[in-house]
Structure formats: structure tokens, C-alpha cells
Design a protein around this motif. Sequence first.
Motif, PDB file in Angstrom:
ATOM      1  N   LYS A   1       7.826  51.309 -32.335  1.00 42.47           N
ATOM      2  CA  LYS A   1       7.662  51.043 -30.910  1.00 42.47           C
ATOM      3  C   LYS A   1       6.186  51.061 -30.556  1.00 42.47           C
ATOM      4  O   LYS A   1       5.340  51.481 -31.335  1.00 42.47           O
ATOM      5  CB  LYS A   1       8.419  52.059 -30.059  1.00 42.47           C
ATOM      6  N   LYS A   2       5.888  50.569 -29.362  1.00 46.79           N
ATOM      7  CA  LYS A   2       4.531  50.536 -28.837  1.00 46.79           C
ATOM      8  C   LYS A   2       3.564  49.807 -29.770  1.00 46.79           C
ATOM      9  O   LYS A   2       2.426  50.217 -29.954  1.00 46.79           O
ATOM     10  CB  LYS A   2       4.034  51.952 -28.532  1.00 46.79           C
ATOM     11  N   LEU A   3       4.060  48.733 -30.383  1.00 43.95           N
ATOM     12  CA  LEU A   3       3.230  47.897 -31.226  1.00 43.95           C
ATOM     13  C   LEU A   3       3.138  46.507 -30.617  1.00 43.95           C
ATOM     14  O   LEU A   3       3.971  46.122 -29.783  1.00 43.95           O
ATOM     15  CB  LEU A   3       3.810  47.803 -32.642  1.00 43.95           C
ATOM     16  N   ASN A   4       2.137  45.751 -31.034  1.00 40.12           N
ATOM     17  CA  ASN A   4       1.996  44.373 -30.604  1.00 40.12           C
ATOM     18  C   ASN A   4       3.311  43.615 -30.860  1.00 40.12           C
ATOM     19  O   ASN A   4       3.915  43.775 -31.918  1.00 40.12           O
ATOM     20  CB  ASN A   4       0.842  43.733 -31.393  1.00 40.12           C
ATOM     21  N   PRO A   5       3.772  42.807 -29.912  1.00 37.48           N
ATOM     22  CA  PRO A   5       5.041  42.081 -30.088  1.00 37.48           C
ATOM     23  C   PRO A   5       5.093  41.239 -31.360  1.00 37.48           C
ATOM     24  O   PRO A   5       6.154  41.099 -31.975  1.00 37.48           O
ATOM     25  CB  PRO A   5       5.119  41.195 -28.836  1.00 37.48           C
ATOM     26  N   GLU A   6       3.961  40.669 -31.773  1.00 38.33           N
ATOM     27  CA  GLU A   6       3.950  39.876 -33.003  1.00 38.33           C
ATOM     28  C   GLU A   6       4.212  40.750 -34.237  1.00 38.33           C
ATOM     29  O   GLU A   6       4.850  40.316 -35.195  1.00 38.33           O
ATOM     30  CB  GLU A   6       2.614  39.141 -33.154  1.00 38.33           C
ATOM     31  N   ILE A   7       3.734  41.985 -34.204  1.00 35.65           N
ATOM     32  CA  ILE A   7       4.001  42.917 -35.304  1.00 35.65           C
ATOM     33  C   ILE A   7       5.479  43.277 -35.332  1.00 35.65           C
ATOM     34  O   ILE A   7       6.114  43.287 -36.389  1.00 35.65           O
ATOM     35  CB  ILE A   7       3.142  44.190 -35.175  1.00 35.65           C
ATOM     36  N   LEU A   8       6.030  43.545 -34.166  1.00 31.61           N
ATOM     37  CA  LEU A   8       7.458  43.893 -34.093  1.00 31.61           C
ATOM     38  C   LEU A   8       8.326  42.742 -34.600  1.00 31.61           C
ATOM     39  O   LEU A   8       9.311  42.953 -35.304  1.00 31.61           O
ATOM     40  CB  LEU A   8       7.829  44.253 -32.649  1.00 31.61           C
ATOM     41  N   GLU A   9       7.941  41.537 -34.255  1.00 30.00           N
ATOM     42  CA  GLU A   9       8.675  40.357 -34.726  1.00 30.00           C
ATOM     43  C   GLU A   9       8.602  40.253 -36.250  1.00 30.00           C
ATOM     44  O   GLU A   9       9.610  40.001 -36.922  1.00 30.00           O
ATOM     45  CB  GLU A   9       8.101  39.103 -34.076  1.00 30.00           C
ATOM     46  N   ALA A  10       7.399  40.463 -36.802  1.00 26.62           N
ATOM     47  CA  ALA A  10       7.218  40.376 -38.254  1.00 26.62           C
ATOM     48  C   ALA A  10       7.986  41.479 -38.973  1.00 26.62           C
ATOM     49  O   ALA A  10       8.560  41.256 -40.049  1.00 26.62           O
ATOM     50  CB  ALA A  10       5.742  40.453 -38.603  1.00 26.62           C
ATOM     51  N   LEU A  11       8.010  42.671 -38.399  1.00 24.69           N
ATOM     52  CA  LEU A  11       8.781  43.770 -38.992  1.00 24.69           C
ATOM     53  C   LEU A  11      10.264  43.415 -39.066  1.00 24.69           C
ATOM     54  O   LEU A  11      10.927  43.667 -40.076  1.00 24.69           O
ATOM     55  CB  LEU A  11       8.580  45.051 -38.176  1.00 24.69           C
ATOM     56  N   GLU A  12      10.766  42.803 -38.007  1.00 20.80           N
ATOM     57  CA  GLU A  12      12.174  42.408 -37.991  1.00 20.80           C
ATOM     58  C   GLU A  12      12.454  41.312 -39.018  1.00 20.80           C
ATOM     59  O   GLU A  12      13.441  41.381 -39.763  1.00 20.80           O
ATOM     60  CB  GLU A  12      12.547  41.927 -36.590  1.00 20.80           C
TER      61      GLU A  12
END
Length: 204
Positions: A4-15
Motif C-alpha cells: 500500500k501507499k505506493l505509486n499506482p504504476e508500481i501497484l499495477e506491476a506488482l499485480e
Amino acid sequence: MSFKKLNPEILEALEINDFEAPTPLQKKALPVIKGGANVFCIGSKGCGKTTTIVISVLQKLKCKAVGDAPRALILVETKAQALKLKEEFEKFIKPRTLRVYTAYDEQTLDQQREEIYYGQDILIATPKRLNKLYLMNSLDLSQLKLYIIEDAEFAEKGLYFAAINRIPESIDKCQYLVFAEKLSPRLKRFEDTFMYRAQVVSVK
């Protein structure tokens, strides 16, 4: 606990890359790194140190290419490690965003100087080649935000130890991160030269 509390692009890449939840190291280290502290991240192989590096760099650089000078410098021992780390970054970076470059001895110095000069955001380098580029005044360190050592056990060797300590002498303000399996007395000596007031985050 999820990321959580990460850049949306990072969250997308993690998923996309099937990272469902942070490892124990990431739970402890990412908030401390995000807070701007110098950090020794200590954990055994497979605990998530490499992904912690990738996330931390992308978060600090806001997933955007800016200017020409490197803003993150990552030291690794070998060409193979440099190329492997670049592959890990490429899993998270969208085309035409952050620029990642590797510098190692098998390339020509003139080629490297030119390609770095024309703009890189993340520079992954071996100490010997980085030191040559540095001594030739081929590195603009004025925009550097992160100076990182991956699998830092190699940094204890005398030849590397001196080179690694030399680079921060030309850096104004920067965050320093050292990743290793053990925090040896020799690595701890970096605290006297550039890892000022460093925090230690460790997992077994």
C-alpha cells in the motif's frame, strides 16, 4: 498485509507479476526507506531484497524519466548480476518511461560515456567500471537521489571498498541503501563515511 501507499504504476506491476503481499523484509524496510533514512537491509537469500530495491527506486523516482543525469546508482559485483537486475526492473517499467542502463567491463568506455551522457535514470554498474567512469569525469552525480549496493558482501574486499567509499565524496545529498545477508563489521564501517545515522532492518 498487502502493498500500500505506493505509486499506482508500481501497484499495477506488482499485480501483473503476481506479488500478492510483501515479504517480512519488505514490510519492515519499505516504510523506513520511503521515509528517507539510510538503511542497511539484512536478510537471507530469497527474502525479497531485490524486489525491495526495485520498488524503492521506482517510488523515489516516481516512475518517470527526468533530465539526463542518473538519479539512482546501483552497484553489483558482476556483469551477470547487472543484467539480471536490469531484467527485474524491466518487469516493472512501462515502455518509454524510466531508462535503465548497465555499465560493466566488457563494453567500451567511449560507448558507455556517450550512452550515459544522453540520459539515463537508473545506472547499474560494477565497481571497477564505475570507478573508471568516475575518474574520467563521465558521471554527473548532481541529481543522484539513491546510492545502493546489492548483495554487498563483495564490497568488503579492499579493492572495491575504497572505490565504493570514493563515489559519495562527489555526491551532495543522497539516500544510501546497503543490502546484504549479514551486517559485517567492515560493512558497518560505511556508517563512518556515507551511511550516516543509518537504520538497520533485518529478518532471519
